[in-house]
Design a protein around this motif. Structure first.
Motif, PDB file in Angstrom:
ATOM      1  N   ALA A   1       3.466   7.697   2.517  1.00  0.00           N
ATOM      2  CA  ALA A   1       2.713   6.863   3.463  1.00  0.00           C
ATOM      3  C   ALA A   1       3.482   5.593   3.774  1.00  0.00           C
ATOM      4  CB  ALA A   1       1.336   6.518   2.900  1.00  0.00           C
ATOM      5  N   SER A   2       3.200   5.007   4.946  1.00  0.00           N
ATOM      6  CA  SER A   2       3.877   3.764   5.314  1.00  0.00           C
ATOM      7  C   SER A   2       3.524   2.641   4.354  1.00  0.00           C
ATOM      8  CB  SER A   2       3.498   3.366   6.744  1.00  0.00           C
ATOM      9  OG  SER A   2       2.079   3.234   6.861  1.00  0.00           O
ATOM     10  N   SER A   3       2.311   2.658   3.826  1.00  0.00           N
ATOM     11  CA  SER A   3       1.876   1.680   2.826  1.00  0.00           C
ATOM     12  C   SER A   3       1.216   2.449   1.683  1.00  0.00           C
ATOM     13  CB  SER A   3       0.900   0.668   3.438  1.00  0.00           C
ATOM     14  OG  SER A   3       0.435  -0.238   2.452  1.00  0.00           O
ATOM     15  N   PRO A   4       1.979   2.816   0.655  1.00  0.00           N
ATOM     16  CA  PRO A   4       1.421   3.641  -0.428  1.00  0.00           C
ATOM     17  C   PRO A   4       0.214   3.004  -1.109  1.00  0.00           C
ATOM     18  CG  PRO A   4       3.815   3.573  -0.568  1.00  0.00           C
ATOM     19  CD  PRO A   4       3.426   2.562   0.459  1.00  0.00           C
ATOM     20  N   ARG A   5       0.261   1.689  -1.296  1.00  0.00           N
ATOM     21  CA  ARG A   5      -0.860   1.042  -1.988  1.00  0.00           C
ATOM     22  C   ARG A   5      -2.131   1.065  -1.137  1.00  0.00           C
ATOM     23  NH1 ARG A   5       3.607  -2.363  -3.882  1.00  0.00           N
ATOM     24  NH2 ARG A   5       3.799  -2.009  -6.141  1.00  0.00           N
ATOM     25  N   LEU A   6      -1.993   0.862   0.172  1.00  0.00           N
ATOM     26  CA  LEU A   6      -3.144   0.951   1.054  1.00  0.00           C
ATOM     27  C   LEU A   6      -3.672   2.384   1.092  1.00  0.00           C
ATOM     28  CD1 LEU A   6      -5.035  -0.407   3.072  1.00  0.00           C
ATOM     29  CD2 LEU A   6      -3.359   0.064   4.870  1.00  0.00           C
ATOM     30  N   ALA A   7      -2.769   3.366   1.037  1.00  0.00           N
ATOM     31  CA  ALA A   7      -3.187   4.766   1.005  1.00  0.00           C
ATOM     32  C   ALA A   7      -3.988   5.061  -0.252  1.00  0.00           C
ATOM     33  CB  ALA A   7      -1.971   5.685   1.089  1.00  0.00           C
TER      34      ALA A   7
ATOM     35  N   PHE B   1      -2.897   0.879  -8.634  1.00  0.00           N
ATOM     36  CA  PHE B   1      -2.540   0.215  -7.377  1.00  0.00           C
ATOM     37  C   PHE B   1      -1.058  -0.167  -7.377  1.00  0.00           C
ATOM     38  CE2 PHE B   1      -1.991  -3.716  -4.926  1.00  0.00           C
ATOM     39  CZ  PHE B   1      -2.472  -3.316  -3.690  1.00  0.00           C
ATOM     40  N   ILE B   2      -0.582  -0.722  -8.477  1.00  0.00           N
ATOM     41  CA  ILE B   2       0.836  -1.128  -8.566  1.00  0.00           C
ATOM     42  C   ILE B   2       1.748   0.093  -8.557  1.00  0.00           C
ATOM     43  CG2 ILE B   2       2.540  -2.296 -10.009  1.00  0.00           C
ATOM     44  CD1 ILE B   2       0.287  -4.088 -11.016  1.00  0.00           C
ATOM     45  N   ALA B   3       1.313   1.171  -9.222  1.00  0.00           N
ATOM     46  CA  ALA B   3       2.155   2.368  -9.345  1.00  0.00           C
ATOM     47  C   ALA B   3       2.032   3.319  -8.172  1.00  0.00           C
ATOM     48  CB  ALA B   3       1.806   3.109 -10.639  1.00  0.00           C
ATOM     49  N   ALA B   4       1.262   2.972  -7.149  1.00  0.00           N
ATOM     50  CA  ALA B   4       1.051   3.884  -6.019  1.00  0.00           C
ATOM     51  C   ALA B   4       2.348   4.365  -5.363  1.00  0.00           C
ATOM     52  CB  ALA B   4       0.147   3.220  -4.984  1.00  0.00           C
ATOM     53  N   PRO B   5       3.395   3.510  -5.206  1.00  0.00           N
ATOM     54  CA  PRO B   5       4.641   4.006  -4.589  1.00  0.00           C
ATOM     55  C   PRO B   5       5.326   5.115  -5.368  1.00  0.00           C
ATOM     56  CG  PRO B   5       4.559   1.614  -4.501  1.00  0.00           C
ATOM     57  CD  PRO B   5       3.432   2.036  -5.375  1.00  0.00           C
ATOM     58  N   THR B   6       4.981   5.287  -6.652  1.00  0.00           N
ATOM     59  CA  THR B   6       5.585   6.358  -7.444  1.00  0.00           C
ATOM     60  C   THR B   6       4.757   7.625  -7.440  1.00  0.00           C
ATOM     61  OG1 THR B   6       4.468   5.697  -9.501  1.00  0.00           O
ATOM     62  CG2 THR B   6       6.533   4.580  -8.956  1.00  0.00           C
ATOM     63  N   GLU B   7       3.562   7.583  -6.841  1.00  0.00           N
ATOM     64  CA  GLU B   7       2.695   8.763  -6.779  1.00  0.00           C
ATOM     65  C   GLU B   7       3.104   9.640  -5.595  1.00  0.00           C
ATOM     66  OE1 GLU B   7       0.326   9.969  -8.531  1.00  0.00           O
ATOM     67  OE2 GLU B   7      -0.318   8.379  -9.904  1.00  0.00           O
ATOM     68  N   PRO B   8       3.357  10.936  -5.822  1.00  0.00           N
ATOM     69  CA  PRO B   8       3.729  11.815  -4.697  1.00  0.00           C
ATOM     70  C   PRO B   8       2.685  11.849  -3.586  1.00  0.00           C
ATOM     71  CG  PRO B   8       4.126  12.890  -6.816  1.00  0.00           C
ATOM     72  CD  PRO B   8       3.379  11.640  -7.113  1.00  0.00           C
ATOM     73  N   ALA B   9       1.410  11.673  -3.930  1.00  0.00           N
ATOM     74  CA  ALA B   9       0.355  11.742  -2.918  1.00  0.00           C
ATOM     75  C   ALA B   9       0.385  10.557  -1.967  1.00  0.00           C
ATOM     76  CB  ALA B   9      -1.014  11.824  -3.595  1.00  0.00           C
ATOM     77  N   TYR B  10       0.973   9.421  -2.402  1.00  0.00           N
ATOM     78  CA  TYR B  10       0.962   8.210  -1.576  1.00  0.00           C
ATOM     79  C   TYR B  10       2.365   7.732  -1.203  1.00  0.00           C
ATOM     80  CZ  TYR B  10      -3.411   8.242  -4.221  1.00  0.00           C
ATOM     81  OH  TYR B  10      -4.574   8.615  -4.822  1.00  0.00           O
ATOM     82  N   ALA B  11       3.410   8.257  -1.842  1.00  0.00           N
ATOM     83  CA  ALA B  11       4.763   7.732  -1.630  1.00  0.00           C
ATOM     84  C   ALA B  11       5.235   7.904  -0.194  1.00  0.00           C
ATOM     85  CB  ALA B  11       5.739   8.410  -2.593  1.00  0.00           C
TER      86      ALA B  11
END
Length: 258
Positions: free
Chosen positions: A113-119, A101-111
């Protein structure tokens, strides 16, 4: 004439053409720049990529699935070992979920998105990760408030979803999610066609077989007809003593299935 440089080449254009190009450049949408991940997200990504973490995750998944199976066996009913394994694996699953959840902004699949963690939370992988530990802790909370253990078997079944946490299962789930997204139009059309066949066949069986004593009242209502028709469409003919119109409908369904 105005002398200006465009794409590394010097060109001479009229003032009107230059102003037109300037207006077009201003109207052109600027692609959004992805924000730089926070230090905590980068640190969480480093922890997830550390040597041995993937192997530990696989081992926890295997232990969690085995603990669920052992908890359903009478010979282990009085043993505390499955419960201890459940606690350890659930803590591990929860820690892994928090790190992802914390690292979601670094994941290409979620980066993007407007809210990577919510994605991540709403993705198939995030839902599977949550299902690996949430049912256990919900069950423990209900036991603390005095809920009857016999009514909590559903949580035991939900914990079997931990098998989806294996790396190969997650890759397959991600692949299937992508296929479903690309083929959703065809899937919706197929689902509607299937629903129409099921409903129409059930209504016809209700009309043809209502009052037929040889089928033991299987079609005395439309809901009952829906149930038996679903069984028929799965190639299991639980009732066969139909009236002539019912036999014709059975032949049509069998021929269509073949």
């Amino acid at each position: 004439l105005i002398d200006f440089e465009k794409l590394g080449a010097r060109q001479w254009v009229s003032k009107d053409a230059f102003e037109k190009l300037a207006v077009e450049d201003e109207a052109m949408p600027v692609p959004p720049i992805a924000p730089t991940p926070s230090p905590s997200a980068l640190r969480a990504r480093e922890l997830l990529a550390a040597p041995g973490v993937a192997a530990c995750r696989e081992m926890l998944t295997a232990c969690g699935v085995l603990a669920v199976m052992a908890a359903s066996m009478p010979r282990f009913a009085a043993s505390r070992t499955p419960y201890i394994v459940e606690v350890v694996s659930s803590v591990g699953f929860m820690s892994d979920y928090v790190l992802h959840f914390i690292a979601a902004p670094t994941e290409p699949a979620y980066a993007s998105a407007s809210s990577p963690r919510l994605a991540f939370v709403s993705s198939a992988v995030g839902l599977v990760d949550a299902a690996s530990f949430v049912p256990f802790w919900v069950e423990q909370g209900l036991l603390l408030v005095g809920a009857p253990p016999a009514r909590l078997d559903i949580f035991l079944m939900l914990r079997v979803l931990r098998v989806l946490r294996f790396e190969s299962s997650l890759r397959a789930l991600t692949l299937l999610s992508g296929i479903a997204a690309r083929c959703k139009g065809m899937l919706v059309a197929s689902g509607i066609l299937t629903m129409l066949i099921w409903l129409l066949s059930a209504v016809l069986f209700y009309e043809f077989e209502r009052g037929n004593e040889r089928v033991n009242g299987a079609f005395e209502s439309i809901p009952e007809a829906l149930y038996y028709t679903a069984v028929f469409l799965a190639a299991e003919w639980a009732e066969i003593d139909f009236t002539p119109p019912g036999k014709v409908l059975m032949m049509v369904l069998c021929s269509a299935a073949i």
